[in-house]
Design a protein around this motif. Structure first.
Motif, PDB file in Angstrom:
ATOM      1  N   ARG A  25      40.347  11.128   0.421  1.00  8.78           N
ATOM      2  CA  ARG A  25      39.435   9.990   0.549  1.00  8.78           C
ATOM      3  C   ARG A  25      39.345   9.588   2.022  1.00  8.78           C
ATOM      4  O   ARG A  25      40.021   8.657   2.469  1.00  8.78           O
ATOM      5  CB  ARG A  25      39.938   8.835  -0.297  1.00  8.78           C
ATOM      6  N   PRO A  26      38.512  10.291   2.805  1.00 11.98           N
ATOM      7  CA  PRO A  26      38.443  10.023   4.242  1.00 11.98           C
ATOM      8  C   PRO A  26      37.722   8.710   4.562  1.00 11.98           C
ATOM      9  O   PRO A  26      37.001   8.157   3.732  1.00 11.98           O
ATOM     10  CB  PRO A  26      37.671  11.218   4.795  1.00 11.98           C
ATOM     11  N   ARG A  27      37.938   8.267   5.775  1.00  9.80           N
ATOM     12  CA  ARG A  27      37.284   7.053   6.264  1.00  9.80           C
ATOM     13  C   ARG A  27      35.916   7.445   6.821  1.00  9.80           C
ATOM     14  O   ARG A  27      35.799   8.318   7.655  1.00  9.80           O
ATOM     15  CB  ARG A  27      38.149   6.426   7.358  1.00  9.80           C
ATOM     16  N   MET A  28      34.867   6.797   6.323  1.00 12.54           N
ATOM     17  CA  MET A  28      33.513   7.046   6.814  1.00 12.54           C
ATOM     18  C   MET A  28      33.194   5.962   7.830  1.00 12.54           C
ATOM     19  O   MET A  28      32.953   4.813   7.471  1.00 12.54           O
ATOM     20  CB  MET A  28      32.501   7.016   5.665  1.00 12.54           C
ATOM     21  N   THR A  29      33.229   6.313   9.105  1.00 13.57           N
ATOM     22  CA  THR A  29      33.037   5.347  10.165  1.00 13.57           C
ATOM     23  C   THR A  29      31.660   5.484  10.788  1.00 13.57           C
ATOM     24  O   THR A  29      31.153   6.588  10.951  1.00 13.57           O
ATOM     25  CB  THR A  29      34.146   5.466  11.228  1.00 13.57           C
ATOM     26  N   VAL A  30      31.065   4.349  11.115  1.00 12.34           N
ATOM     27  CA  VAL A  30      29.705   4.290  11.639  1.00 12.34           C
ATOM     28  C   VAL A  30      29.743   3.778  13.067  1.00 12.34           C
ATOM     29  O   VAL A  30      30.468   2.828  13.374  1.00 12.34           O
ATOM     30  CB  VAL A  30      28.835   3.332  10.783  1.00 12.34           C
ATOM     31  N   PHE A  31      28.972   4.412  13.946  1.00  6.57           N
ATOM     32  CA  PHE A  31      28.747   3.879  15.288  1.00  6.57           C
ATOM     33  C   PHE A  31      27.250   3.787  15.495  1.00  6.57           C
ATOM     34  O   PHE A  31      26.521   4.736  15.221  1.00  6.57           O
ATOM     35  CB  PHE A  31      29.358   4.769  16.377  1.00  6.57           C
ATOM     36  N   ARG A  32      26.820   2.633  15.947  1.00  8.02           N
ATOM     37  CA  ARG A  32      25.391   2.469  16.173  1.00  8.02           C
ATOM     38  C   ARG A  32      25.166   2.033  17.612  1.00  8.02           C
ATOM     39  O   ARG A  32      25.785   1.089  18.093  1.00  8.02           O
ATOM     40  CB  ARG A  32      24.848   1.509  15.125  1.00  8.02           C
ATOM     41  N   SER A  33      24.291   2.760  18.293  1.00 10.15           N
ATOM     42  CA  SER A  33      23.866   2.357  19.627  1.00 10.15           C
ATOM     43  C   SER A  33      22.465   1.789  19.507  1.00 10.15           C
ATOM     44  O   SER A  33      21.927   1.670  18.407  1.00 10.15           O
ATOM     45  CB  SER A  33      23.893   3.556  20.580  1.00 10.15           C
ATOM     46  N   VAL A  70      20.272   9.828   7.969  1.00  8.62           N
ATOM     47  CA  VAL A  70      21.625  10.198   8.408  1.00  8.62           C
ATOM     48  C   VAL A  70      22.611  10.009   7.253  1.00  8.62           C
ATOM     49  O   VAL A  70      23.519  10.822   7.063  1.00  8.62           O
ATOM     50  CB  VAL A  70      22.045   9.378   9.649  1.00  8.62           C
ATOM     51  N   GLY A  71      22.437   8.963   6.455  1.00 10.47           N
ATOM     52  CA  GLY A  71      23.281   8.740   5.280  1.00 10.47           C
ATOM     53  C   GLY A  71      23.164   9.878   4.288  1.00 10.47           C
ATOM     54  O   GLY A  71      24.155  10.324   3.707  1.00 10.47           O
ATOM     55  N   LYS A  72      21.948  10.366   4.081  1.00  6.44           N
ATOM     56  CA  LYS A  72      21.750  11.501   3.178  1.00  6.44           C
ATOM     57  C   LYS A  72      22.394  12.767   3.744  1.00  6.44           C
ATOM     58  O   LYS A  72      22.979  13.561   2.999  1.00  6.44           O
ATOM     59  CB  LYS A  72      20.260  11.734   2.939  1.00  6.44           C
ATOM     60  N   GLN A  73      22.299  12.950   5.076  1.00  3.15           N
ATOM     61  CA  GLN A  73      22.916  14.120   5.720  1.00  3.15           C
ATOM     62  C   GLN A  73      24.423  14.124   5.523  1.00  3.15           C
ATOM     63  O   GLN A  73      25.007  15.147   5.168  1.00  3.15           O
ATOM     64  CB  GLN A  73      22.644  14.102   7.228  1.00  3.15           C
ATOM     65  N   ILE A  74      25.066  12.978   5.764  1.00  7.32           N
ATOM     66  CA  ILE A  74      26.526  12.942   5.656  1.00  7.32           C
ATOM     67  C   ILE A  74      26.966  13.109   4.212  1.00  7.32           C
ATOM     68  O   ILE A  74      27.998  13.743   3.945  1.00  7.32           O
ATOM     69  CB  ILE A  74      27.120  11.660   6.294  1.00  7.32           C
ATOM     70  N   ALA A  75      26.184  12.599   3.263  1.00  6.88           N
ATOM     71  CA  ALA A  75      26.527  12.785   1.850  1.00  6.88           C
ATOM     72  C   ALA A  75      26.455  14.257   1.480  1.00  6.88           C
ATOM     73  O   ALA A  75      27.343  14.779   0.786  1.00  6.88           O
ATOM     74  CB  ALA A  75      25.588  11.969   0.968  1.00  6.88           C
ATOM     75  N   GLN A  76      25.432  14.942   1.959  1.00  7.67           N
ATOM     76  CA  GLN A  76      25.284  16.369   1.676  1.00  7.67           C
ATOM     77  C   GLN A  76      26.433  17.168   2.297  1.00  7.67           C
ATOM     78  O   GLN A  76      27.024  18.025   1.645  1.00  7.67           O
ATOM     79  CB  GLN A  76      23.946  16.861   2.217  1.00  7.67           C
ATOM     80  N   GLU A  80      29.412  19.273   0.275  1.00  3.74           N
ATOM     81  CA  GLU A  80      29.654  20.686   0.573  1.00  3.74           C
ATOM     82  C   GLU A  80      31.123  20.918   0.921  1.00  3.74           C
ATOM     83  O   GLU A  80      31.674  21.977   0.633  1.00  3.74           O
ATOM     84  CB  GLU A  80      28.774  21.147   1.733  1.00  3.74           C
ATOM     85  N   ALA A  81      31.763  19.919   1.541  1.00  5.97           N
ATOM     86  CA  ALA A  81      33.179  20.029   1.903  1.00  5.97           C
ATOM     87  C   ALA A  81      34.096  19.637   0.747  1.00  5.97           C
ATOM     88  O   ALA A  81      35.324  19.656   0.894  1.00  5.97           O
ATOM     89  CB  ALA A  81      33.475  19.155   3.117  1.00  5.97           C
ATOM     90  N   GLY A  82      33.525  19.245  -0.394  1.00  7.00           N
ATOM     91  CA  GLY A  82      34.324  18.889  -1.556  1.00  7.00           C
ATOM     92  C   GLY A  82      34.806  17.452  -1.551  1.00  7.00           C
ATOM     93  O   GLY A  82      35.749  17.103  -2.250  1.00  7.00           O
ATOM     94  N   ILE A  83      34.162  16.591  -0.788  1.00  8.56           N
ATOM     95  CA  ILE A  83      34.549  15.184  -0.697  1.00  8.56           C
ATOM     96  C   ILE A  83      33.556  14.362  -1.511  1.00  8.56           C
ATOM     97  O   ILE A  83      32.356  14.451  -1.302  1.00  8.56           O
ATOM     98  CB  ILE A  83      34.547  14.715   0.767  1.00  8.56           C
ATOM     99  N   THR A  84      34.079  13.571  -2.458  1.00  8.50           N
ATOM    100  CA  THR A  84      33.196  12.736  -3.273  1.00  8.50           C
ATOM    101  C   THR A  84      33.457  11.248  -3.074  1.00  8.50           C
ATOM    102  O   THR A  84      32.575  10.445  -3.332  1.00  8.50           O
ATOM    103  CB  THR A  84      33.357  13.061  -4.772  1.00  8.50           C
ATOM    104  N   GLU A  85      34.663  10.883  -2.612  1.00  8.21           N
ATOM    105  CA  GLU A  85      35.002   9.476  -2.408  1.00  8.21           C
ATOM    106  C   GLU A  85      35.385   9.244  -0.957  1.00  8.21           C
ATOM    107  O   GLU A  85      36.086  10.051  -0.354  1.00  8.21           O
ATOM    108  CB  GLU A  85      36.166   9.067  -3.306  1.00  8.21           C
TER     109      GLU A  85
END
Length: 113
Positions: A25-33, A70-76, A80-85
């Motif tokens: 369950r990795p941390r999904m971190t966001v950076f916005r410029s 970008v949210g759709k890209q990271i979900a895809q 693919e890497a087997g991460i769901t949560e």
């Protein structure tokens, strides 16, 4: 008087004190410029980035639409890497606008947080 950056860093430190990512369950971190938005899936135990996505290659649409893409890209990439949560780390930003759009699109893409 504290600046905007100091305020965000205090919020960021408070959030990071409570959450951390693992391989399952990795941390999904966001950076916005001002122009771009970036997101990473981080395993804090190893200190490694498992997947990442950014808006650098997306040119059409408003900033909110680009953040959703970008949210759709990271979900895809995560699926693919087997991460769901994941554990969502808004990185001190308020949960509205581009950050909310990215999170909602990641949820629609199949991630659970």
């Amino acid at each position: 008087m504290t600046s905007k950056i100091d305020r965000r860093n205090k919020i960021k430190a408070r959030i990071r004190g409570r959450i951390s990512g693992t391989a399952q369950r990795p941390r999904m971190t966001v950076f916005r410029s001002n122009k771009q938005i970036y997101v990473q899936l981080v395993d804090d135990l190893k200190g490694a980035t498992l997947a990442s996505a950014s808006s650098k290659n997306i040119t059409e649409g408003t900033k909110i639409e680009i953040a959703a893409a970008v949210g759709k890209q990271i979900a895809q990439k995560a699926l693919e890497a087997g991460i769901t949560e994941v554990v969502f780390d808004r990185n001190g930003y308020l949960f509205h606008g581009r950050v909310k759009s990215l999170a909602d699109a990641a949820r629609e893409g199949g991630l659970k947080f």
